[in-house]
Design a protein around this motif. Structure first.
Motif, mmCIF file in Angstrom:
data_model
loop_
_atom_site.group_PDB
_atom_site.id
_atom_site.type_symbol
_atom_site.label_atom_id
_atom_site.label_comp_id
_atom_site.label_asym_id
_atom_site.label_seq_id
_atom_site.Cartn_x
_atom_site.Cartn_y
_atom_site.Cartn_z
ATOM 1 N N ALA A 28 0.840 -1.162 0.032
ATOM 2 C CA ALA A 28 0.138 0.076 0.120
ATOM 3 C C ALA A 28 0.886 1.371 0.033
ATOM 4 C CB ALA A 28 -1.058 0.002 1.253
ATOM 5 N N ALA A 29 1.964 1.152 0.627
ATOM 6 C CA ALA A 29 2.762 2.382 0.783
ATOM 7 C C ALA A 29 3.799 2.598 -0.473
ATOM 8 C CB ALA A 29 3.578 2.258 2.008
ATOM 9 N N ALA A 53 -11.964 5.060 0.423
ATOM 10 C CA ALA A 53 -11.162 3.917 0.774
ATOM 11 C C ALA A 53 -11.120 2.987 -0.421
ATOM 12 C CB ALA A 53 -12.085 2.938 1.741
ATOM 13 N N LYS A 54 -9.849 2.481 -0.737
ATOM 14 C CA LYS A 54 -9.374 1.737 -1.817
ATOM 15 C C LYS A 54 -9.393 0.254 -1.509
ATOM 16 C CE LYS A 54 -6.019 3.056 -4.246
ATOM 17 N NZ LYS A 54 -4.406 3.387 -4.577
ATOM 18 N N ASN A 55 -8.873 -0.255 -0.448
ATOM 19 C CA ASN A 55 -8.775 -1.489 -0.085
ATOM 20 C C ASN A 55 -9.010 -1.739 1.286
ATOM 21 O OD1 ASN A 55 -7.920 -2.637 -2.956
ATOM 22 N ND2 ASN A 55 -6.078 -1.259 -2.419
ATOM 23 N N ILE A 56 -10.116 -2.673 1.763
ATOM 24 C CA ILE A 56 -10.227 -2.975 3.173
ATOM 25 C C ILE A 56 -9.997 -4.776 3.196
ATOM 26 C CG2 ILE A 56 -11.855 -3.033 4.892
ATOM 27 C CD1 ILE A 56 -13.089 -0.476 3.720
ATOM 28 N N VAL A 102 -6.719 -4.292 7.411
ATOM 29 C CA VAL A 102 -5.788 -3.111 6.496
ATOM 30 C C VAL A 102 -6.601 -2.444 5.485
ATOM 31 C CG1 VAL A 102 -3.444 -2.821 5.393
ATOM 32 C CG2 VAL A 102 -3.518 -4.585 7.027
ATOM 33 N N ALA A 103 -6.535 -1.271 5.767
ATOM 34 C CA ALA A 103 -7.177 -0.657 4.579
ATOM 35 C C ALA A 103 -6.345 0.816 4.130
ATOM 36 C CB ALA A 103 -8.550 0.242 5.347
ATOM 37 N N VAL A 104 -6.559 1.071 2.743
ATOM 38 C CA VAL A 104 -5.784 1.945 2.090
ATOM 39 C C VAL A 104 -6.854 3.116 1.879
ATOM 40 C CG1 VAL A 104 -4.110 2.286 0.157
ATOM 41 C CG2 VAL A 104 -4.246 0.227 1.195
ATOM 42 N N PHE A 105 -6.344 4.346 2.161
ATOM 43 C CA PHE A 105 -7.001 5.560 1.915
ATOM 44 C C PHE A 105 -6.364 6.518 1.196
ATOM 45 C CE2 PHE A 105 -8.819 3.699 5.972
ATOM 46 C CZ PHE A 105 -10.254 4.018 5.742
ATOM 47 N N SER A 106 -7.148 7.030 0.088
ATOM 48 C CA SER A 106 -6.467 8.218 -0.555
ATOM 49 C C SER A 106 -7.291 9.188 -1.101
ATOM 50 C CB SER A 106 -5.826 7.459 -1.895
ATOM 51 O OG SER A 106 -6.909 6.890 -2.581
#
Length: 420
Positions: A260-261, A384-387, A402-406
């Motif tokens: 994610a990073a 939220a892109k992925n949870i 784990v969640a990705v926010f953009s």
């Protein structure tokens, strides 16, 4: 005795039925089952399964339904995974969010590398095991199938320690962690030790080949300094320090965070602990890491100094509940990772939402606090892109997330990080 129909599983893994207009929680019952239960208010004790669910399977442990360590052992694998995913979906929905949740990743691996046993004393004798469900009663166990092989000797060691301290009559928590050098044990509840007790505990540590034994963080016996593998590093383990429950869990979570990073050059890791994410991220990015536990931050930095090929990793002890990183302090970073305790970190989430950050990776071990913090980020303009739910707490009502926010372009950032 009442006849009940179980409608669903609750977030604690208990079957939920209706008794008139009241909800009743029936531990160890499964959705669709008809059961006989003794009801007392909202709580019930399962007496008999009249009609079993087709998803019911044989439990893997003879202590199941007595020991409170596992909530859902008799549920077929796919139904179990669906329930764990549903915990996250329900929490998000209750927080007013309609977000897609990925299938659960199984991260039990070889088993739990840490466990806390409880000891209760009566008439100079110690009873050691886990607590019964919704009770402080100790269920004595002779083994636990969820423990990693490295903890095969954990229960005998815990019993020996409890036996030494049984005359005190005080309840004990005995936290055992598997390290590269062997078992590390931290005692809680004993208070200051007498000389003869320390001597007997040193003998117990030797008899059970412990690497280290501490009491409320104070050294009792050190036979080998304990280290743990954290990504590319070997990290000295502080007494009682937090670690992910399984090695597989840490590896899966670390991989998701790293992906994610990816591409970020300047990352902040908040609630970093001993560096489960920071040490992995430092292979590709400059990292500034923060945690309230100074000894964990120091251990992470020691591991980083002894590891070649890492980019600069700075650590600082800071209480992020009392003093969250402000929006201005967050401005230099390309990405922020935050992994708070079960209570979540709403104040820190608010500062993240106010900052010019464009990418955030949120890690959580509690679906409800995660959903609340996620709502703060979404209301602050993040998407939220992925949870992704991760199950390293097999059979327990806990789930890692784990969640990705953009979000879109923000203001320019200075090149230097907060820690220089």
């Amino acid at each position: 005795m009442k006849r009940l129909t179980i409608e669903r599983l609750g977030h604690r893994g208990e079957g939920i039925a209706r008794d008139g207009d009241a909800r009743v929680f029936v531990p160890y019952a499964l959705p669709g089952e008809t059961v006989l239960a003794e009801v007392a208010g909202e709580q019930a004790r399962l007496a008999e399964i009249v009609d079993a669910s087709p998803d019911r399977v044989a439990p893997v442990c003879p202590h199941y339904a007595h020991c409170g360590g596992c909530a859902v052992q008799a549920l077929r694998a796919q139904a179990y995974a669906d329930w764990k995913r549903g915990l996250v979906e329900t929490a998000l929905r209750n927080a007013g969010l309609s977000l897609p949740v990925a299938p659960v990743i199984d991260a039990h691996g070889a088993g739990r590398r840490r466990a806390t046993f409880h000891a209760r004393m009566a008439r100079g004798e110690a009873r050691v095991g886990f607590m019964a469900a919704r009770s402080h009663e100790i269920v004595e166990i002779d083994s636990c199938p969820l423990l990693a092989p490295e903890l095969a000797g954990a229960l005998p060691a815990a019993r020996a320690i409890a036996h030494v301290l049984a005359p005190r009559g005080k309840p004990l928590d005995i936290a055992v962690t598997a390290t590269l050098e062997g078992m590390d044990i931290e005692l809680r509840g004993a208070g200051p030790l007498e000389d003869h007790e320390s001597g007997a505990l040193i003998e117990a540590a030797a008899a059970h080949d412990l690497a280290r034994l501490t009491n409320h963080g104070r050294l009792v016996a050190l036979r080998r300094a304990p280290f743990v593998a954290v990504g590319p590093a070997r990290v000295p383990l502080p007494p009682g320090a937090f670690l992910q429950a399984t090695q597989a869990g840490e590896d899966v979570l670390g991989g998701l965070v790293l992906e994610a990073a990816r591409g970020a050059r300047n990352v902040a890791d908040l609630f970093c602990g001993v560096g489960a994410f920071a040490l992995r991220l430092a292979r590709e990015a400059r990292v500034s890491a923060f945690d309230s536990a100074a000894e964990s931050v120091d251990a992470m930095c020691a591991g980083a100094r002894a590891t070649s090929g890492l980019k600069p990793l700075g650590g600082a002890a800071r209480d992020l509940f009392a003093r969250p990183l402000t929006a201005q302090e967050l401005a230099p970073f390309d990405c922020v990772v935050f992994d708070p305790p079960r209570a979540g970190a709403p104040t820190q989430a608010m500062e993240i939402a106010r900052s010019p950050l464009r990418r955030v990776v949120a890690v959580s071990c509690n679906a409800q606090s995660f959903a609340r913090d996620a709502a703060i980020l979404v209301n602050g303009g993040f998407a939220a892109k992925n949870i992704t739910p991760v199950d390293q707490f097999r059979y327990a009502p806990h789930v890692e997330i784990v969640a990705v926010f953009s979000r879109g372009e923000g203001q320019k950032r200075p090149k230097r990080s907060l820690l220089g």
